[in-house]
Design an enzyme around this catalytic site. Structure first.
Site, PDB file in Angstrom:
ATOM      1  CE  LYS A   1      -1.951  -1.173   3.913  1.00 55.05           C
ATOM      2  NZ  LYS A   1      -1.263  -2.464   4.191  1.00 55.05           N
TER       3      LYS A   1
ATOM      4  NE  ARG B   1      -4.402  -1.221   9.988  1.00 52.40           N
ATOM      5  CZ  ARG B   1      -3.336  -0.678   9.380  1.00 52.40           C
ATOM      6  NH1 ARG B   1      -3.402   0.494   8.825  1.00 52.40           N
ATOM      7  NH2 ARG B   1      -2.198  -1.347   9.329  1.00 52.40           N
TER       8      ARG B   1
ATOM      9  NE  ARG C   1       7.363  -2.075   6.248  1.00 56.89           N
ATOM     10  CZ  ARG C   1       6.022  -2.084   6.315  1.00 56.89           C
ATOM     11  NH1 ARG C   1       5.297  -1.660   5.292  1.00 56.89           N
ATOM     12  NH2 ARG C   1       5.422  -2.524   7.394  1.00 56.89           N
TER      13      ARG C   1
ATOM     14  NE  ARG D   1       6.107   0.376  10.254  1.00 61.22           N
ATOM     15  CZ  ARG D   1       4.976   0.092   9.636  1.00 61.22           C
ATOM     16  NH1 ARG D   1       4.786   0.479   8.383  1.00 61.22           N
ATOM     17  NH2 ARG D   1       4.030  -0.566  10.252  1.00 61.22           N
TER      18      ARG D   1
ATOM     19  NE  ARG E   1       2.219  -4.408  11.450  1.00 56.81           N
ATOM     20  CZ  ARG E   1       3.422  -4.244  10.897  1.00 56.81           C
ATOM     21  NH1 ARG E   1       4.514  -4.611  11.545  1.00 56.81           N
ATOM     22  NH2 ARG E   1       3.535  -3.702   9.715  1.00 56.81           N
TER      23      ARG E   1
HETATM   24  P1  ADP Z   1       1.348  -1.556   7.568  1.00 55.26           P
HETATM   25  O1  ADP Z   1       2.277  -0.787   6.668  1.00 55.26           O
HETATM   26  O2  ADP Z   1       1.972  -2.756   8.136  1.00 55.26           O
HETATM   27  O3  ADP Z   1       0.013  -1.806   6.927  1.00 55.26           O
HETATM   28  P2  ADP Z   1       0.682   0.848   9.067  1.00 55.26           P
HETATM   29  O4  ADP Z   1       1.856   1.732   8.917  1.00 55.26           O
HETATM   30  O5  ADP Z   1      -0.501   1.147   8.221  1.00 55.26           O
HETATM   31  O6  ADP Z   1       1.119  -0.675   8.867  1.00 55.26           O
HETATM   32  O7  ADP Z   1       0.234   0.811  10.584  1.00 55.26           O
HETATM   33  C1  ADP Z   1       1.142   0.575  11.632  1.00 55.26           C
HETATM   34  C2  ADP Z   1       0.386   0.478  12.940  1.00 55.26           C
HETATM   35  O8  ADP Z   1      -0.293   1.721  13.206  1.00 55.26           O
HETATM   36  C3  ADP Z   1      -0.729  -0.571  12.971  1.00 55.26           C
HETATM   37  O9  ADP Z   1      -0.242  -1.845  13.339  1.00 55.26           O
HETATM   38  C4  ADP Z   1      -1.674   0.015  14.032  1.00 55.26           C
HETATM   39  O10 ADP Z   1      -1.184  -0.198  15.341  1.00 55.26           O
HETATM   40  C5  ADP Z   1      -1.582   1.506  13.752  1.00 55.26           C
HETATM   41  N1  ADP Z   1      -2.593   1.953  12.749  1.00 55.26           N
HETATM   42  C6  ADP Z   1      -2.342   2.482  11.510  1.00 55.26           C
HETATM   43  N2  ADP Z   1      -3.492   2.779  10.886  1.00 55.26           N
HETATM   44  C7  ADP Z   1      -4.502   2.442  11.722  1.00 55.26           C
HETATM   45  C8  ADP Z   1      -5.919   2.486  11.642  1.00 55.26           C
HETATM   46  N3  ADP Z   1      -6.556   2.949  10.535  1.00 55.26           N
HETATM   47  N4  ADP Z   1      -6.634   2.044  12.712  1.00 55.26           N
HETATM   48  C9  ADP Z   1      -6.026   1.587  13.827  1.00 55.26           C
HETATM   49  N5  ADP Z   1      -4.700   1.486  13.965  1.00 55.26           N
HETATM   50  C10 ADP Z   1      -3.927   1.913  12.924  1.00 55.26           C
HETATM   51  P1  ADP Z   2       2.235  -1.838   3.204  1.00 55.44           P
HETATM   52  O1  ADP Z   2       2.217  -0.322   3.150  1.00 55.44           O
HETATM   53  O2  ADP Z   2       1.023  -2.453   2.569  1.00 55.44           O
HETATM   54  O3  ADP Z   2       2.483  -2.365   4.571  1.00 55.44           O
HETATM   55  P2  ADP Z   2       4.793  -1.557   1.777  1.00 55.44           P
HETATM   56  O4  ADP Z   2       4.460  -0.747   0.573  1.00 55.44           O
HETATM   57  O5  ADP Z   2       5.499  -0.876   2.888  1.00 55.44           O
HETATM   58  O6  ADP Z   2       3.463  -2.330   2.314  1.00 55.44           O
HETATM   59  O7  ADP Z   2       5.658  -2.810   1.286  1.00 55.44           O
HETATM   60  C1  ADP Z   2       6.205  -3.748   2.223  1.00 55.44           C
HETATM   61  C2  ADP Z   2       7.596  -4.178   1.745  1.00 55.44           C
HETATM   62  O8  ADP Z   2       7.466  -4.948   0.544  1.00 55.44           O
HETATM   63  C3  ADP Z   2       8.520  -3.011   1.400  1.00 55.44           C
HETATM   64  O9  ADP Z   2       9.821  -3.367   1.806  1.00 55.44           O
HETATM   65  C4  ADP Z   2       8.422  -2.893  -0.124  1.00 55.44           C
HETATM   66  O10 ADP Z   2       9.642  -2.404  -0.693  1.00 55.44           O
HETATM   67  C5  ADP Z   2       8.140  -4.330  -0.554  1.00 55.44           C
HETATM   68  N1  ADP Z   2       7.229  -4.421  -1.705  1.00 55.44           N
HETATM   69  C6  ADP Z   2       6.153  -3.629  -1.977  1.00 55.44           C
HETATM   70  N2  ADP Z   2       5.536  -4.020  -3.116  1.00 55.44           N
HETATM   71  C7  ADP Z   2       6.215  -5.113  -3.558  1.00 55.44           C
HETATM   72  C8  ADP Z   2       6.063  -5.983  -4.690  1.00 55.44           C
HETATM   73  N3  ADP Z   2       5.071  -5.818  -5.585  1.00 55.44           N
HETATM   74  N4  ADP Z   2       6.948  -6.995  -4.829  1.00 55.44           N
HETATM   75  C9  ADP Z   2       7.954  -7.174  -3.922  1.00 55.44           C
HETATM   76  N5  ADP Z   2       8.154  -6.384  -2.849  1.00 55.44           N
HETATM   77  C10 ADP Z   2       7.298  -5.365  -2.651  1.00 55.44           C
END
Ligand code: ADP
Ligand code: ADP
Ligand code: ZN
Length: 215
Positions: free
Chosen positions: A13, A88, A127, A161, A172
């Site tokens: 995302k 979420r 990541r 992170r 998660r």
């Molecule tokens: P990821 O990249 O793994 O999807 P995020 O960066 O979106 O993770 O979120 C990291 C953490 O921040 C989540 O595990 C949660 O604790 C909190 N968080 C982020 N967005 C939300 C949301 N919309 N509702 C509740 N908690 C959230």
């Molecule tokens: P999210 O925001 O959904 O948690 P991220 O965009 O941070 O996910 O991506 C998670 C990890 O996977 C990052 O290290 C990113 O560079 C890698 N990644 C993202 N998209 C792809 C893909 N299509 N193929 C392989 N690795 C990816």
């Protein structure tokens, strides 16, 4: 244009949001980024959110919806919004409908990034991001072109992170399955859900999203 990018942690995302911002001047509204900023600044929200985030659980609907509300209200009306990691929960999905209506916006697409769960732990534990500009990388799948140097801003400092460890990732994912996946049927009933194969290469996922947005 207002879209939601939906998918489990590590689905891509953030990576795809950054690409949309770059290509189409849209604005990324990432509640995860907003919360991490609040933690860094030591605001009351940050202090409350930190322990919850470290456990991999969800921060309260009230807190995240307020952050989205404030950020969306500050945007120019013509700029498109990408909701990344929000909503979420069912409560947040209702909040978002209200927040959008208040701002004379409507939801155009909910794009679900479909990924194999087995791939997610590897994606998240590999990541890292640029400490200066936040550009996202992966140790094997998406390293900087020149090792140790950010492609975007040439910084040589990177960070990880604290919640990107295997144990927290499992929590998660459980949260995603239990609370986030169930909001999809509501959007499906509105006919706005589109699915993209998130296992494709980053560029191909971006192309598939562009095809949906027709731009
Ligand atoms: P990821 O990249 O793994 O999807 P995020 O960066 O979106 O993770 O979120 C990291 C953490 O921040 C989540 O595990 C949660 O604790 C909190 N968080 C982020 N967005 C939300 C949301 N919309 N509702 C509740 N908690 C959230
Ligand atoms: P999210 O925001 O959904 O948690 P991220 O965009 O941070 O996910 O991506 C998670 C990890 O996977 C990052 O290290 C990113 O560079 C890698 N990644 C993202 N998209 C792809 C893909 N299509 N193929 C392989 N690795 C990816
Ligand atoms: Zn950088």
């Amino acid at each position: 244009m207002n879209i939601i990018l939906l998918g489990p942690p590590g689905a891509g995302k953030g990576t795809q949001s950054a690409a949309l911002v770059e290509r189409h001047g849209m604005r990324q509204l990432s509640t995860g980024d907003m919360l991490r900023e609040a933690v860094k600044e030591g605001t009351p929200v940050g202090l409350e959110a930190k322990a919850v985030m470290d456990r991999g659980e969800l921060v309260s609907d009230d807190i995240v919806s307020r952050l989205v509300d404030e950020n969306l209200a500050a945007m120019p009306a013509e700029q498109g919004a990408i909701f990344d990691g929000y909503p979420r929960t069912a409560g947040q999905a209702d909040d978002l409908d209200r927040i959008l209506a208040k701002n004379d916006r409507s939801l155009d697409h909910v794009i679900e990034l479909e990924v194999d769960v087995e791939a997610l732990v590897e994606r998240i534990t590999g990541r890292f991001s640029c400490a200066k500009c936040g550009a996202l990388y992966h140790e094997t799948a998406n390293p900087p072109a020149k090792e140790g140097v950010c492609d975007v801003c040439h910084s040589t400092e990177f960070k990880r992170r604290p919640d990107d460890n295997e144990e927290t990732v499992r929590t998660r994912m459980d949260e995603y399955r239990a609370k986030t996946a169930p909001i999809l049927p509501g959007y499906e009933a509105r006919g706005i859900v589109q699915r993209v194969d998130g296992m494709d290469a980053i560029e191909d996922v971006a192309k598939a999203i562009d095809a949906i947005l027709k731009c």
